[in-house]
Design a protein around this motif. Structure first.
Motif, PDB file in Angstrom:
ATOM      1  N   ASP A  76       0.817  -1.207   0.000  1.00  0.00           N
ATOM      2  CA  ASP A  76       0.000   0.000   0.000  1.00  0.00           C
ATOM      3  C   ASP A  76       0.854   1.262   0.000  1.00  0.00           C
ATOM      4  O   ASP A  76       0.439   2.316  -0.481  1.00  0.00           O
ATOM      5  CB  ASP A  76      -0.928   0.020   1.228  1.00  0.00           C
ATOM      6  CG  ASP A  76      -2.032  -1.023   1.120  1.00  0.00           C
ATOM      7  OD1 ASP A  76      -2.228  -1.552   0.015  1.00  0.00           O
ATOM      8  OD2 ASP A  76      -2.682  -1.305   2.138  1.00  0.00           O
ATOM      9  N   GLU A  77       2.068   1.178   0.575  1.00  0.00           N
ATOM     10  CA  GLU A  77       2.909   2.358   0.708  1.00  0.00           C
ATOM     11  C   GLU A  77       4.031   2.412  -0.321  1.00  0.00           C
ATOM     12  O   GLU A  77       4.785   3.385  -0.367  1.00  0.00           O
ATOM     13  CB  GLU A  77       3.522   2.394   2.106  1.00  0.00           C
ATOM     14  CG  GLU A  77       2.501   2.545   3.222  1.00  0.00           C
ATOM     15  CD  GLU A  77       3.142   2.624   4.587  1.00  0.00           C
ATOM     16  OE1 GLU A  77       4.320   2.219   4.710  1.00  0.00           O
ATOM     17  OE2 GLU A  77       2.484   3.086   5.533  1.00  0.00           O
ATOM     18  N   SER A  78       4.142   1.400  -1.159  1.00  0.00           N
ATOM     19  CA  SER A  78       5.291   1.292  -2.046  1.00  0.00           C
ATOM     20  C   SER A  78       5.368   2.415  -3.064  1.00  0.00           C
ATOM     21  O   SER A  78       6.443   2.746  -3.552  1.00  0.00           O
ATOM     22  CB  SER A  78       5.261  -0.067  -2.765  1.00  0.00           C
ATOM     23  OG  SER A  78       4.079  -0.173  -3.548  1.00  0.00           O
ATOM     24  N   TYR A  79       4.231   3.016  -3.406  1.00  0.00           N
ATOM     25  CA  TYR A  79       4.224   4.060  -4.419  1.00  0.00           C
ATOM     26  C   TYR A  79       4.507   5.440  -3.838  1.00  0.00           C
ATOM     27  O   TYR A  79       4.606   6.425  -4.572  1.00  0.00           O
ATOM     28  CB  TYR A  79       2.866   4.088  -5.133  1.00  0.00           C
ATOM     29  CG  TYR A  79       1.714   4.471  -4.238  1.00  0.00           C
ATOM     30  CD1 TYR A  79       1.302   5.807  -4.131  1.00  0.00           C
ATOM     31  CD2 TYR A  79       1.036   3.516  -3.489  1.00  0.00           C
ATOM     32  CE1 TYR A  79       0.268   6.160  -3.294  1.00  0.00           C
ATOM     33  CE2 TYR A  79      -0.001   3.871  -2.656  1.00  0.00           C
ATOM     34  CZ  TYR A  79      -0.388   5.192  -2.569  1.00  0.00           C
ATOM     35  OH  TYR A  79      -1.426   5.545  -1.731  1.00  0.00           O
ATOM     36  N   LEU A  80       4.646   5.548  -2.513  1.00  0.00           N
ATOM     37  CA  LEU A  80       4.866   6.841  -1.870  1.00  0.00           C
ATOM     38  C   LEU A  80       6.355   7.097  -1.653  1.00  0.00           C
ATOM     39  O   LEU A  80       7.107   6.179  -1.332  1.00  0.00           O
ATOM     40  CB  LEU A  80       4.158   6.880  -0.509  1.00  0.00           C
ATOM     41  CG  LEU A  80       2.638   6.696  -0.503  1.00  0.00           C
ATOM     42  CD1 LEU A  80       2.135   6.645   0.931  1.00  0.00           C
ATOM     43  CD2 LEU A  80       1.933   7.807  -1.264  1.00  0.00           C
ATOM     44  N   ASN A  81       6.776   8.362  -1.805  1.00  0.00           N
ATOM     45  CA  ASN A  81       8.138   8.691  -1.417  1.00  0.00           C
ATOM     46  C   ASN A  81       8.159   8.910   0.096  1.00  0.00           C
ATOM     47  O   ASN A  81       7.124   8.875   0.760  1.00  0.00           O
ATOM     48  CB  ASN A  81       8.666   9.912  -2.180  1.00  0.00           C
ATOM     49  CG  ASN A  81       7.838  11.169  -1.906  1.00  0.00           C
ATOM     50  OD1 ASN A  81       7.426  11.418  -0.776  1.00  0.00           O
ATOM     51  ND2 ASN A  81       7.605  11.965  -2.948  1.00  0.00           N
ATOM     52  N   ASP A  82       9.334   9.162   0.667  1.00  0.00           N
ATOM     53  CA  ASP A  82       9.466   9.230   2.123  1.00  0.00           C
ATOM     54  C   ASP A  82       8.605  10.332   2.737  1.00  0.00           C
ATOM     55  O   ASP A  82       7.990  10.139   3.793  1.00  0.00           O
ATOM     56  CB  ASP A  82      10.931   9.445   2.503  1.00  0.00           C
ATOM     57  CG  ASP A  82      11.780   8.212   2.229  1.00  0.00           C
ATOM     58  OD1 ASP A  82      11.253   7.105   2.424  1.00  0.00           O
ATOM     59  OD2 ASP A  82      12.941   8.360   1.828  1.00  0.00           O
ATOM     60  N   VAL A  83       8.572  11.492   2.092  1.00  0.00           N
ATOM     61  CA  VAL A  83       7.792  12.607   2.626  1.00  0.00           C
ATOM     62  C   VAL A  83       6.301  12.295   2.580  1.00  0.00           C
ATOM     63  O   VAL A  83       5.571  12.511   3.553  1.00  0.00           O
ATOM     64  CB  VAL A  83       8.092  13.907   1.842  1.00  0.00           C
ATOM     65  CG1 VAL A  83       7.187  15.045   2.318  1.00  0.00           C
ATOM     66  CG2 VAL A  83       9.557  14.293   2.002  1.00  0.00           C
ATOM     67  N   GLU A  84       5.844  11.760   1.451  1.00  0.00           N
ATOM     68  CA  GLU A  84       4.434  11.392   1.323  1.00  0.00           C
ATOM     69  C   GLU A  84       4.062  10.280   2.286  1.00  0.00           C
ATOM     70  O   GLU A  84       2.959  10.267   2.845  1.00  0.00           O
ATOM     71  CB  GLU A  84       4.148  10.945  -0.117  1.00  0.00           C
ATOM     72  CG  GLU A  84       4.265  12.049  -1.154  1.00  0.00           C
ATOM     73  CD  GLU A  84       4.200  11.514  -2.563  1.00  0.00           C
ATOM     74  OE1 GLU A  84       3.781  12.266  -3.462  1.00  0.00           O
ATOM     75  OE2 GLU A  84       4.571  10.329  -2.767  1.00  0.00           O
ATOM     76  N   LEU A  85       4.982   9.371   2.484  1.00  0.00           N
ATOM     77  CA  LEU A  85       4.743   8.256   3.401  1.00  0.00           C
ATOM     78  C   LEU A  85       4.525   8.759   4.819  1.00  0.00           C
ATOM     79  O   LEU A  85       3.579   8.337   5.506  1.00  0.00           O
ATOM     80  CB  LEU A  85       5.938   7.306   3.359  1.00  0.00           C
ATOM     81  CG  LEU A  85       5.897   6.097   4.289  1.00  0.00           C
ATOM     82  CD1 LEU A  85       4.706   5.222   3.967  1.00  0.00           C
ATOM     83  CD2 LEU A  85       7.186   5.302   4.181  1.00  0.00           C
ATOM     84  N   GLN A  86       5.387   9.674   5.278  1.00  0.00           N
ATOM     85  CA  GLN A  86       5.226  10.227   6.614  1.00  0.00           C
ATOM     86  C   GLN A  86       3.947  11.037   6.736  1.00  0.00           C
ATOM     87  O   GLN A  86       3.261  10.976   7.757  1.00  0.00           O
ATOM     88  CB  GLN A  86       6.442  11.082   6.987  1.00  0.00           C
ATOM     89  CG  GLN A  86       7.680  10.276   7.324  1.00  0.00           C
ATOM     90  CD  GLN A  86       7.425   9.298   8.461  1.00  0.00           C
ATOM     91  OE1 GLN A  86       6.771   9.630   9.453  1.00  0.00           O
ATOM     92  NE2 GLN A  86       7.943   8.083   8.318  1.00  0.00           N
TER      93      GLN A  86
END
Length: 358
Positions: A76-86
């Motif tokens: 679910d989180e694989s498409y997010l970069n670090d900032v978007e993930l946080q």
């Protein structure tokens, strides 16, 4: 005379037979003990392998960590970069806390007065972390040892856990009003883990071997029926599932230790993605890189232990799904606030039970 001789021969025969039975039993025990130790992984080796995996080195062999665990989360989180993930993780926590104001059952001052010990602060960096056990706390403390000790060389590390290290400043060392202000003004971060997997990990680390298990069983309130016999994982899961309240921090939920709704967190890391999240914390979100070398291999500084963990084959066989679900229900807040899915661990345990029986 014959009777006396017969009695003597009979007694000698009984003694010889008894000695043979005892010797045979002792031999069987020693052989099984030797096999158990050979088939087990030493505590230091398991930690070394885990550190390699966490720090981006070799992948863990099958059996150490469940293959596919939390895959739903990672996908679910694989498409997010670090900032978007946080942003996604923090937004989820914010929505949860807004929807469940009943969990704000104490003030920040009351919270740090009771739980300030679990918060480590770095005044030189304006950083505070709430330490949740079994989320990579020891590993992170090793890597950040220099930062906590005024830039001293990490080779001077004296093997102390941050909880026992008096040089690691904690929120319970300052007045509660100051601690509350720090919690809201410093860069605050927390690392979490799937609640069920956290308990399983705590079982292997704290209960699965003697003599340490005696102390930990007493801490969680478990009464042993047979002294010296370690209870199975299934019995511990059932005991915790049936318990009215779990307060020991290695087996308790996050809201018992670090109520996330009472803190203004800036970063949420996961033990399952520890290397990636920790590197983002150090290199991008803070100035910890000033006292941190990402090329360090932390297991080189791990204190060697002589304890031997048990062979994990068959350990999950008596774990009942109904008990897992009952226990997971106790951690509904943790699952909802941090986006975990208990089905991940339940599926893993069922898989291990099937695999180990074949």
């Amino acid at each position: 005379m014959r009777v006396s001789r017969f009695v003597a021969i009979r007694r000698r025969s009984v003694f010889i037979v008894s000695l043979f039975i005892f010797t045979t039993a002792l031999t069987i025990y020693l052989i099984s003990e030797l096999h158990w130790r050979k088939s087990s992984t030493s505590g230091i080796e398991a930690r070394r392998i885990s550190h390699e995996y966490i720090h981006g080195g070799a992948h863990l062999p099958s059996g150490h960590l469940p293959k596919g665990l939390t895959m739903k989360i990672l996908e679910d989180e694989s498409y997010l970069n670090d900032v978007e993930l946080q942003h996604s993780r923090l937004e989820r926590l914010h929505k949860f806390c807004t929807s469940h104001v009943e969990l704000w059952n104490s003030s920040v001052e009351e919270h740090v007065r009771a739980n300030g010990f679990y918060y480590s602060k770095l005044d030189d960096y304006n950083i505070v972390e709430c330490r949740i056990p079994k989320t990579g706390t020891t590993l992170r403390s090793i890597l950040l040892w220099s930062a906590y000790h005024g830039g001293r060389n990490i080779n001077d590390w004296d093997y102390q856990h941050p909880a026992a290290d008096k040089e690691v400043s904690k929120l319970d060392s300052v007045p509660t009003n100051v601690a509350a202000r720090i919690l809201h003004s410093y860069f605050a971060y927390i690392f979490v883990r799937d609640p069920l997997m956290k308990i399983i990990s705590s079982y292997f680390d704290k209960i699965a071997y003697l003599p340490e298990s005696m102390r930990w069983l007493e801490l969680i309130g478990y009464k042993m029926k047979f002294v010296g016999v370690v209870p199975s994982l299934g019995k511990i899961i059932k005991f915790l599932a049936d318990s009215d309240h779990i307060s020991q921090e290695h087996f308790a939920g996050y809201f018992t230790v670090c109520n996330p709704c009472l803190s203004n967190y800036n970063l949420i890391g996961r033990q399952e993605t520890l290397s990636k999240d920790f590197e983002f914390l150090v290199a991008n979100q803070t100035e910890l890189w000033r006292s941190f070398d990402l090329s360090r291999k932390p297991w080189k500084y791990e204190k060697k232990r002589t304890t031997v963990t048990i062979d994990t084959r068959g350990v999950f066989n008596d774990v009942k799904e109904v008990d897992l679900r009952k226990l997971a229900a106790k951690f509904w807040a943790e699952y909802e606030a941090f986006g975990y899915d208990p089905e991940d661990v339940i599926s893993f345990v069922n898989y291990r039970k099937t695999r180990d029986k074949n």
